[in-house]
Design a protein around this motif. Structure first.
Motif, PDB file in Angstrom:
ATOM      1  N   ALA A 178      -5.706  -2.470  -8.301  1.00 36.69           N
ATOM      2  CA  ALA A 178      -5.011  -3.643  -8.907  1.00 36.69           C
ATOM      3  C   ALA A 178      -4.624  -4.633  -7.712  1.00 36.69           C
ATOM      4  CB  ALA A 178      -3.719  -3.547  -9.735  1.00 36.69           C
ATOM      5  N   GLU A 179      -3.391  -5.062  -7.473  1.00 35.64           N
ATOM      6  CA  GLU A 179      -2.983  -6.059  -6.525  1.00 35.64           C
ATOM      7  C   GLU A 179      -2.603  -5.310  -5.270  1.00 35.64           C
ATOM      8  OE1 GLU A 179      -2.910  -9.441  -7.156  1.00 35.64           O
ATOM      9  OE2 GLU A 179      -3.941  -8.891  -8.909  1.00 35.64           O
ATOM     10  N   SER A 180      -2.638  -4.014  -5.285  1.00 36.20           N
ATOM     11  CA  SER A 180      -2.199  -3.158  -4.342  1.00 36.20           C
ATOM     12  C   SER A 180      -3.406  -2.114  -3.693  1.00 36.20           C
ATOM     13  CB  SER A 180      -1.073  -2.284  -4.419  1.00 36.20           C
ATOM     14  OG  SER A 180       0.074  -3.242  -4.842  1.00 36.20           O
ATOM     15  N   TYR A 181      -3.107  -1.233  -2.509  1.00 35.32           N
ATOM     16  CA  TYR A 181      -4.143  -0.410  -1.900  1.00 35.32           C
ATOM     17  C   TYR A 181      -3.399   0.795  -2.025  1.00 35.32           C
ATOM     18  CZ  TYR A 181      -5.947  -5.035  -0.040  1.00 35.32           C
ATOM     19  OH  TYR A 181      -6.477  -6.033  -0.011  1.00 35.32           O
ATOM     20  N   VAL A 182      -4.350   2.073  -1.753  1.00 33.90           N
ATOM     21  CA  VAL A 182      -4.080   3.277  -1.464  1.00 33.90           C
ATOM     22  C   VAL A 182      -4.799   3.216   0.004  1.00 33.90           C
ATOM     23  CG1 VAL A 182      -4.813   5.726  -1.533  1.00 33.90           C
ATOM     24  CG2 VAL A 182      -4.333   4.343  -3.506  1.00 33.90           C
ATOM     25  N   GLN A 183      -3.931   3.485   0.949  1.00 34.27           N
ATOM     26  CA  GLN A 183      -4.362   3.452   2.439  1.00 34.27           C
ATOM     27  C   GLN A 183      -4.471   5.003   3.047  1.00 34.27           C
ATOM     28  OE1 GLN A 183      -1.485   2.779   5.565  1.00 34.27           O
ATOM     29  NE2 GLN A 183      -2.520   0.836   5.990  1.00 34.27           N
ATOM     30  N   LEU A 184      -5.755   5.531   3.042  1.00 31.63           N
ATOM     31  CA  LEU A 184      -5.989   6.649   3.634  1.00 31.63           C
ATOM     32  C   LEU A 184      -5.883   6.456   5.036  1.00 31.63           C
ATOM     33  CD1 LEU A 184      -9.157   7.479   1.395  1.00 31.63           C
ATOM     34  CD2 LEU A 184      -6.820   8.355   1.179  1.00 31.63           C
ATOM     35  N   GLU A 228      -1.408  17.559   4.835  1.00 30.70           N
ATOM     36  CA  GLU A 228      -1.808  16.153   4.335  1.00 30.70           C
ATOM     37  C   GLU A 228      -0.831  15.588   3.214  1.00 30.70           C
ATOM     38  OE1 GLU A 228      -6.648  16.085   4.420  1.00 30.70           O
ATOM     39  OE2 GLU A 228      -5.786  17.728   3.205  1.00 30.70           O
ATOM     40  N   GLY A 229      -0.709  14.393   2.896  1.00 28.26           N
ATOM     41  CA  GLY A 229       0.294  13.911   2.004  1.00 28.26           C
ATOM     42  C   GLY A 229       0.458  12.631   1.935  1.00 28.26           C
ATOM     43  N   LEU A 230       1.690  12.047   1.302  1.00 30.96           N
ATOM     44  CA  LEU A 230       2.253  10.785   1.166  1.00 30.96           C
ATOM     45  C   LEU A 230       2.819  10.594   2.814  1.00 30.96           C
ATOM     46  CD1 LEU A 230       2.948   8.149  -0.281  1.00 30.96           C
ATOM     47  CD2 LEU A 230       5.168   9.332  -0.909  1.00 30.96           C
ATOM     48  N   HIS A 231       2.357   9.543   3.217  1.00 31.93           N
ATOM     49  CA  HIS A 231       3.035   9.191   4.812  1.00 31.93           C
ATOM     50  C   HIS A 231       3.942   8.067   4.878  1.00 31.93           C
ATOM     51  CE1 HIS A 231       2.583   7.611   8.944  1.00 31.93           C
ATOM     52  NE2 HIS A 231       2.563   8.929   9.057  1.00 31.93           N
ATOM     53  N   HIS A 232       3.664   6.703   4.163  1.00 31.48           N
ATOM     54  CA  HIS A 232       4.440   5.936   3.972  1.00 31.48           C
ATOM     55  C   HIS A 232       4.174   5.128   2.895  1.00 31.48           C
ATOM     56  CE1 HIS A 232       1.386   4.162   6.661  1.00 31.48           C
ATOM     57  NE2 HIS A 232       1.602   3.061   5.880  1.00 31.48           N
ATOM     58  N   VAL A 233       5.122   4.134   2.624  1.00 28.97           N
ATOM     59  CA  VAL A 233       5.166   3.088   1.369  1.00 28.97           C
ATOM     60  C   VAL A 233       5.131   1.934   2.263  1.00 28.97           C
ATOM     61  CG1 VAL A 233       5.945   2.235  -0.597  1.00 28.97           C
ATOM     62  CG2 VAL A 233       5.801   4.648  -0.263  1.00 28.97           C
ATOM     63  N   HIS A 264       0.821  -1.248  -0.060  1.00 27.93           N
ATOM     64  CA  HIS A 264      -0.064  -0.013  -0.144  1.00 27.93           C
ATOM     65  C   HIS A 264       0.761   1.399   0.103  1.00 27.93           C
ATOM     66  CE1 HIS A 264       0.529  -0.845   4.494  1.00 27.93           C
ATOM     67  NE2 HIS A 264       0.602   0.408   4.643  1.00 27.93           N
ATOM     68  N   VAL A 265       0.155   2.440  -0.503  1.00 29.93           N
ATOM     69  CA  VAL A 265       0.771   3.521  -0.619  1.00 29.93           C
ATOM     70  C   VAL A 265      -0.006   4.434   0.576  1.00 29.93           C
ATOM     71  CG1 VAL A 265       1.073   5.863  -1.571  1.00 29.93           C
ATOM     72  CG2 VAL A 265       1.930   3.598  -2.679  1.00 29.93           C
ATOM     73  N   ALA A 266       0.420   4.953   1.700  1.00 29.33           N
ATOM     74  CA  ALA A 266      -0.445   5.550   2.701  1.00 29.33           C
ATOM     75  C   ALA A 266      -0.375   6.903   2.604  1.00 29.33           C
ATOM     76  CB  ALA A 266       0.153   4.991   3.990  1.00 29.33           C
ATOM     77  N   ILE A 267      -1.747   7.532   2.652  1.00 25.69           N
ATOM     78  CA  ILE A 267      -1.679   8.861   2.437  1.00 25.69           C
ATOM     79  C   ILE A 267      -2.277   9.636   3.693  1.00 25.69           C
ATOM     80  CG2 ILE A 267      -2.728  10.903   1.092  1.00 25.69           C
ATOM     81  CD1 ILE A 267      -2.680   8.996  -1.409  1.00 25.69           C
ATOM     82  N   ALA A 268      -1.930  10.440   4.595  1.00 29.18           N
ATOM     83  CA  ALA A 268      -2.417  11.087   5.660  1.00 29.18           C
ATOM     84  C   ALA A 268      -3.509  12.129   5.328  1.00 29.18           C
ATOM     85  CB  ALA A 268      -1.333  11.638   6.542  1.00 29.18           C
ATOM     86  N   VAL A 269      -4.507  12.100   5.811  1.00 29.85           N
ATOM     87  CA  VAL A 269      -5.705  13.000   5.651  1.00 29.85           C
ATOM     88  C   VAL A 269      -6.403  13.375   6.710  1.00 29.85           C
ATOM     89  CG1 VAL A 269      -6.040  12.122   3.257  1.00 29.85           C
ATOM     90  CG2 VAL A 269      -7.474  11.202   5.107  1.00 29.85           C
ATOM     91  N   ARG A 270      -7.073  14.726   6.565  1.00 29.49           N
ATOM     92  CA  ARG A 270      -7.765  15.034   7.897  1.00 29.49           C
ATOM     93  C   ARG A 270      -9.021  14.356   8.003  1.00 29.49           C
ATOM     94  NH1 ARG A 270      -4.739  19.881   6.754  1.00 29.49           N
ATOM     95  NH2 ARG A 270      -3.049  20.034   8.151  1.00 29.49           N
ATOM     96  N   ASP A 271      -9.678  14.223   6.714  1.00 34.61           N
ATOM     97  CA  ASP A 271     -11.280  14.115   6.780  1.00 34.61           C
ATOM     98  C   ASP A 271     -11.309  12.751   6.125  1.00 34.61           C
ATOM     99  OD1 ASP A 271     -13.909  13.540   6.288  1.00 34.61           O
ATOM    100  OD2 ASP A 271     -14.318  15.474   5.798  1.00 34.61           O
TER     101      ASP A 271
END
Ligand code: CO
Length: 142
Positions: A53-59, A78-83, A11-18
């Motif tokens: 696909a075989e991965s996730y976007v993780q909010l 907000e933005g990219l937090h970790h991979v 996953h690619v993790a994105i930090a969001v407020r909402d």
């Protein structure tokens, strides 16, 4: 030659407020569907996994003021937090980081969301990006 320990981008993790607004945006714009949603008490976050696909976007969104993601949001916005990289054996991959002189956040693997076993590598060792090693339970690769 060093054997390849990373088997997939989990996953690619994105930090969001909402988180609901972010889910609605990914759904409304790209048709991305929520595959999993979980409150992770230990880390003070709510997360939503959107299938790509075989991965996730993780909010990820903080559930309390003192959570690391809350501190990240106030410091960097907000933005990219970790991979998150999928690995066959989290302990072995963590050992490889330490053996190479890398700095880790988790000294030993610990439980992550959706039954995974995880460990974080400090961004100081991984060129500025927080890296998560993710071992998915056998038989649940997707
Ligand atoms: Co993650």
């Amino acid at each position: 030659m060093t054997a390849l320990l990373l088997t997939e981008i989990d996953h690619v993790a994105i930090a969001v407020r909402d988180i609901d607004a972010a889910i609605a945006w990914y759904g409304g714009t790209f048709g991305a569907q929520v595959a999993h949603r979980e409150l992770v008490e230990r880390d003070g976050v709510e997360e939503a996994l959107l299938e790509v696909a075989e991965s996730y976007v993780q909010l990820v969104s903080p559930t309390r003021e003192d959570s690391p993601v809350a501190r990240f949001l106030s410091a960097r916005g907000e933005g990219l937090h970790h991979v998150g990289f999928r690995v066959a054996d989290c302990a072995a991959a963590l050992q490889a980081v330490k053996r190479a002189g890398g700095r880790v956040i988790d000294e030993v693997p610990r439980p992550g969301s959706r039954g995974t076993t995880i460990a974080f590598v400090h961004p100081a060792s991984s060129f500025g990006t927080l890296v998560e090693l993710v071992q998915v339970p056998a038989g649940r690769e997707m």
